[in-house]
Design an enzyme around this catalytic site. Sequence first.
Site, short mmCIF file in Angstrom:
data_model
loop_
_atom_site.label_atom_id
_atom_site.label_comp_id
_atom_site.label_asym_id
_atom_site.label_seq_id
_atom_site.Cartn_x
_atom_site.Cartn_y
_atom_site.Cartn_z
N THR A 20 -2.25 1.58 4.64
CA THR A 20 -1.29 2.32 3.81
C THR A 20 0.12 1.73 3.93
O THR A 20 1.09 2.36 3.54
CB THR A 20 -1.28 3.82 4.17
OG1 THR A 20 -0.79 3.96 5.50
CG2 THR A 20 -2.67 4.42 4.06
N ASP A 53 -5.34 3.25 8.06
CA ASP A 53 -4.29 2.79 8.96
C ASP A 53 -2.92 3.15 8.39
O ASP A 53 -2.64 2.90 7.22
CB ASP A 53 -4.38 1.26 9.11
CG ASP A 53 -3.28 0.73 10.01
OD1 ASP A 53 -3.27 1.10 11.20
OD2 ASP A 53 -2.41 -0.04 9.53
N TYR A 58 5.99 2.92 7.52
CA TYR A 58 5.42 2.81 6.17
C TYR A 58 5.82 4.00 5.30
O TYR A 58 5.72 3.94 4.08
CB TYR A 58 3.88 2.76 6.21
CG TYR A 58 3.26 1.65 7.01
CD1 TYR A 58 4.01 0.56 7.43
CD2 TYR A 58 1.90 1.68 7.34
CE1 TYR A 58 3.42 -0.46 8.17
CE2 TYR A 58 1.31 0.66 8.07
CZ TYR A 58 2.09 -0.41 8.49
OH TYR A 58 1.50 -1.40 9.22
N1 LIG Z 1 1.66 -5.73 12.48
C1 LIG Z 1 1.06 -4.73 11.86
O1 LIG Z 1 0.75 -3.75 12.48
C2 LIG Z 1 0.72 -4.84 10.40
C3 LIG Z 1 1.33 -5.81 9.61
C4 LIG Z 1 0.93 -5.93 8.28
C5 LIG Z 1 -0.05 -5.09 7.78
N2 LIG Z 1 -0.61 -4.14 8.58
C6 LIG Z 1 -1.69 -3.24 8.05
O2 LIG Z 1 -2.59 -4.01 7.29
C7 LIG Z 1 -2.69 -3.46 5.98
C8 LIG Z 1 -2.95 -4.57 4.99
O3 LIG Z 1 -1.75 -5.30 4.85
P1 LIG Z 1 -1.68 -6.82 4.46
O4 LIG Z 1 -0.46 -7.36 5.09
O5 LIG Z 1 -2.99 -7.47 4.74
O6 LIG Z 1 -1.39 -6.81 2.93
P2 LIG Z 1 -1.94 -5.91 1.76
O7 LIG Z 1 -1.17 -4.64 1.74
O8 LIG Z 1 -3.41 -5.80 1.81
O9 LIG Z 1 -1.46 -6.79 0.55
C9 LIG Z 1 -2.22 -7.09 -0.53
C10 LIG Z 1 -1.30 -7.29 -1.70
O10 LIG Z 1 -2.08 -7.80 -2.73
C11 LIG Z 1 -2.10 -6.90 -3.83
N3 LIG Z 1 -3.51 -6.69 -4.16
C12 LIG Z 1 -4.45 -6.05 -3.45
N4 LIG Z 1 -5.64 -6.11 -4.10
C13 LIG Z 1 -5.41 -6.79 -5.24
C14 LIG Z 1 -6.24 -7.17 -6.32
N5 LIG Z 1 -7.53 -6.86 -6.34
N6 LIG Z 1 -5.69 -7.88 -7.34
C15 LIG Z 1 -4.38 -8.23 -7.32
N7 LIG Z 1 -3.56 -7.89 -6.32
C16 LIG Z 1 -4.06 -7.18 -5.28
C17 LIG Z 1 -1.53 -5.59 -3.39
O11 LIG Z 1 -0.73 -5.04 -4.42
P3 LIG Z 1 -1.27 -3.89 -5.41
O12 LIG Z 1 -0.61 -2.64 -4.96
O13 LIG Z 1 -0.80 -4.35 -6.75
O14 LIG Z 1 -2.75 -3.84 -5.34
C18 LIG Z 1 -0.67 -6.01 -2.16
O15 LIG Z 1 0.65 -6.24 -2.53
C19 LIG Z 1 -1.38 -2.72 5.77
O16 LIG Z 1 -1.48 -1.73 4.79
C20 LIG Z 1 -1.16 -2.15 7.14
O17 LIG Z 1 -1.94 -0.99 7.27
C21 LIG Z 1 -0.24 -4.01 9.87
#
Ligand SMILES: NC(=O)c1ccc[n+]([C@@H]2O[C@H](COP(=O)([O-])OP(=O)(O)OC[C@H]3O[C@@H](n4cnc5c(N)ncnc54)[C@H](OP(=O)(O)O)[C@@H]3O)[C@@H](O)[C@H]2O)c1
Length: 320
Positions: A20, A53, A58
């Site tokens: 999230t 998560d 966030y």
């Molecule tokens: N250090 C930490 O603790 C940390 C750091 C980073 C992340 N996280 C966690 O990991 C999770 C995942 O984060 P992430 O960094 O891997 O990035 P993510 O949030 O999964 O980023 C994916 C990006 O791609 C886009 N997207 C997703 N599906 C798509 C699709 N089918 N077609 C086109 N665009 C698409 C999304 O935008 P749309 O809204 O347009 O779909 C988003 O901007 C976070 O939400 C958080 O919970 C934790």
Amino acid sequence: MQYTSLGKTGLRVSVAGLGTGGFSRMGLKTGKTEDEAARLILDAVDLGITFIDTAPPYGTEGVVGRALKSIPRQSVAVATKAFIHRNDEWSTPDRVIASLDNSLRLMGTDYIDVFNLHGVEPHEYDYALNTIAPVLIEQKRKGKIRHIGLTENPIVDFTNVTLKRALYDPVWEVFMVGFHMMHQGARANVFAGTREKGIGTLLMFAVRSIFADPPRVAREMKELAAKGLVEPWLGATDDPLGFLVHDGGAANMIEAAYRFARHEPGVDVVLFGTGDASHLRTNVASLLKPPLPDADRTKLAALFGHLTGVGLDGHQGRSR
Ligand SMILES: NC(=O)c1ccc[n+]([C@@H]2O[C@H](COP(=O)([O-])OP(=O)(O)OC[C@H]3O[C@@H](n4cnc5c(N)ncnc54)[C@H](OP(=O)(O)O)[C@@H]3O)[C@@H](O)[C@H]2O)c1
């Protein structure tokens, strides 16, 4: 949905986990209301997702709380986090407990399934282990935390230094790890150890920004080819990952990225974030598809397995 064990925690969770945070924050960043964001979480649950998560920065804990009102609490595992060091200030143990208590309040629950220390950088690790972890163990004894986890900060820690150290300290039951098609270091640095020790793994960065943006992939490849860090042909095409899209292979780059991450041995849950209901459905469908063909996986490892620091962008200003 497919389900798996989260290491030795005893938690049985969906292989697709709803993040999230990231750039979308369930759509809150692009104007969705909290009710709409909570509806999206419930859509994810309807698709079989049982791992959610969140984290205080966030701004989505309240949204998770709204969604939790509509489902039995034990039907999902909820993870949140606390910072131990931010803006040059170390969080005291009392402050970490206050953060945990506030997360419980915002989500309207009396326990967190996985409580993570957030984005712990290598120079913060001793403090996490020696000063904060004992307090978390106490909170676990009180029942407020079910499992204790650690998330790395891939944006500054390209080679998993924090998690490589943490493998030797049994207090950590779950790791959150950055890994993607052009950032594969965790295979040797982390997953070999987590598999041996039964530490659960949550994967972040499978797509992040880079693989949602094909022109960006081409730009990065051109730069890397100019530096001699990837084969020259990768810098001379507008579609360097086009070889993954074929009959029997992936339908597109985003699907390839999720399938690559999902089937990496040692990965339990792949987190993804979205504010878009159709992305939610396609991402779950991608994660449930079989592994990429062996030849494509081998090629990805050969072409990009040595890269560090590619596609690990943060938010504007402060990262994570
Ligand atoms: N250090 C930490 O603790 C940390 C750091 C980073 C992340 N996280 C966690 O990991 C999770 C995942 O984060 P992430 O960094 O891997 O990035 P993510 O949030 O999964 O980023 C994916 C990006 O791609 C886009 N997207 C997703 N599906 C798509 C699709 N089918 N077609 C086109 N665009 C698409 C999304 O935008 P749309 O809204 O347009 O779909 C988003 O901007 C976070 O939400 C958080 O919970 C934790």
